[in-house]
Design a protein around this motif. Structure first.
Motif, PDB file in Angstrom:
ATOM      1  N   VAL A 150       0.734  -1.088   0.082  1.00 26.91           N
ATOM      2  CA  VAL A 150       0.108   0.111   0.021  1.00 26.91           C
ATOM      3  C   VAL A 150       0.776   1.220  -0.099  1.00 26.91           C
TER       4      VAL A 150
ATOM      5  N   VAL B 222      -6.289   1.230   7.777  1.00 29.29           N
ATOM      6  CA  VAL B 222      -5.042   1.025   8.069  1.00 29.29           C
ATOM      7  C   VAL B 222      -5.204  -0.127   9.172  1.00 29.29           C
TER       8      VAL B 222
ATOM      9  N   TRP C 210       3.595  -1.467   3.867  1.00 29.63           N
ATOM     10  CA  TRP C 210       3.097   0.005   3.794  1.00 29.63           C
ATOM     11  C   TRP C 210       4.310   0.942   3.339  1.00 29.63           C
TER      12      TRP C 210
ATOM     13  N   VAL D 263       6.537  -1.199   7.695  1.00 25.38           N
ATOM     14  CA  VAL D 263       6.505   0.147   7.003  1.00 25.38           C
ATOM     15  C   VAL D 263       7.749   0.473   6.722  1.00 25.38           C
TER      16      VAL D 263
END
Length: 361
Positions: free
Chosen positions: A151, A166, A175, A193
């Motif tokens: 994403v 989220v 992410w 992330v």
């Protein structure tokens, strides 16, 4: 009265508008601090500091400007169609991109699925009871999404970074975000992330994902303005390049730099909504005429519009963006098939790219 001020705050904030994956972050080494890095904040390179939006300017635009804002329509279905789940669950071997709603796009090619700026909540707001309310539904539900490899987030405004989404996707996907957002995700125990600065790359299963400049700003609260970066994004397969604009104003430098760096963009996803009144929005949200300038600057062969037909964020009529886009394409003698305001729920395919051509002068 409390509801009124809560609604104003929500509008201000919203409109400011897997561990087993291959990881590689690279970029140009900087001997000095990059120009867009300020003192504890990030900055736009081609705007003066006093051009940043403020609460009082927003209140003037929303409640005291001569241009009235439209009401959120009820049961609105214009420029909308459902996406059959099979279209995304069993994507073919060619590139395809499905507009799920607002700036949420599902980009799929060669077995890789990338989701941009996902928001599945009813409001683009820190509150469940106030703030911009969705008037067109997503064309797919979260449950209908295929497995997501990554994403990508353009910036932290509420219509682009949604807490409920989220939390729903969590650590099941990777992410990829601009600088300054990793700590925000950590508060929800989302740790898968990667942060990137402009011009840095991340290699995902052979697809190069690159953070690129945009002209915008960031804020989640009254006290964190521009403490995280904003970005546009390139997705580069060996034989196909896509670009996602996120949210941006226009300048005549950075998008030409992007075009020079990418060479050619096969598919661009460019914002075309949330742009009136111009005295307030012009520095951070392009209108359709500026969207066409971006289309030309980045050497796009095909494009569709994002960031419209979902929330009432600004003062233009909700059905105005496709009309203004058509006018801008005509003025620039560009075949309208090359840059379309596709329906929410529609899927762009590479066949559209093959059939596009510039209108001869």
């Amino acid at each position: 009265m409390l509801k009124f001020f809560s609604g104003v705050l929500a509008l201000v904030l919203a409109t400011g508008c897997s561990a087993n994956q291959q990881t590689e972050v690279s970029g140009v080494t900087q001997n000095e601090k990059p120009a867009h890095h300020g003192d504890g904040v990030f900055r736009n390179l081609y705007l003066s500091d006093d051009a940043k939006p403020g609460t009082f300017s927003f209140l003037k635009a929303r409640f005291f400007d001569e241009q009235d804002w439209p009401q959120e329509p009820q049961n609105y279905s214009q420029f909308w169609q459902p996406t059959p789940p099979d279209v995304v669950q069993h994507a073919g071997s060619s590139p395809q991109a499905t507009l799920i709603g607002h700036s949420t796009v599902l980009l799929q090619y060669q077995g890789i699925t990338i989701l941009t700026d996902p928001i599945f909540s009813d409001r683009a707001s820190p509150f469940s009871f106030a703030g911009p309310k969705r008037y067109t539904q997503t064309s797919l539900s979260l449950a209908d999404l295929p497995a997501i490899d990554a994403v990508v987030i353009s910036h932290n405004h509420y219509d682009h970074l949604d807490v409920e989404t989220v939390q729903a996707l969590g650590n099941n996907t990777l992410w990829i975000v601009p600088l300054g957002l990793k700590d925000w995700f950590a508060q929800f125990d989302v740790t898968n992330v990667v942060e990137l600065d402009w011009w840095q790359h991340y290699l995902l299963k052979g697809v190069e994902i690159q953070a690129l400049p945009s002209q915008h700003w960031s804020r989640r609260s009254m006290f964190d303005t521009n403490k995280s970066l904003w970005a546009s994004w390139a997705f580069k397969w060996p034989d196909f390049t896509a670009w996602f604009g996120g949210d941006t104003g226009y300048n005549d430098v950075q998008f030409k730099e992007i075009g020079d760096a990418l060479g050619q963009v096969d598919l661009a996803m460019i914002p075309i909504g949330a742009y009136e009144p111009r005295w307030f929005m012009k520095y951070h949200h392009v209108n359709p005429h500026e969207a066409v300038k971006i289309f030309k600057d980045i050497n796009a062969q095909s494009a569709f519009g994002i960031h419209w037909n979902t929330f009432v964020l600004t003062a233009e009529n909700i059905d105005e963006p496709p009309l203004a886009l058509s006018q801008a394409l005509q003025l620039n003698q560009i075949n309208p098939d090359r840059f379309q305001a596709i329906n929410i729920g529609a899927t762009w395919t590479v066949d559209q790219l093959a059939g596009n051509a510039t209108v001869p002068e």
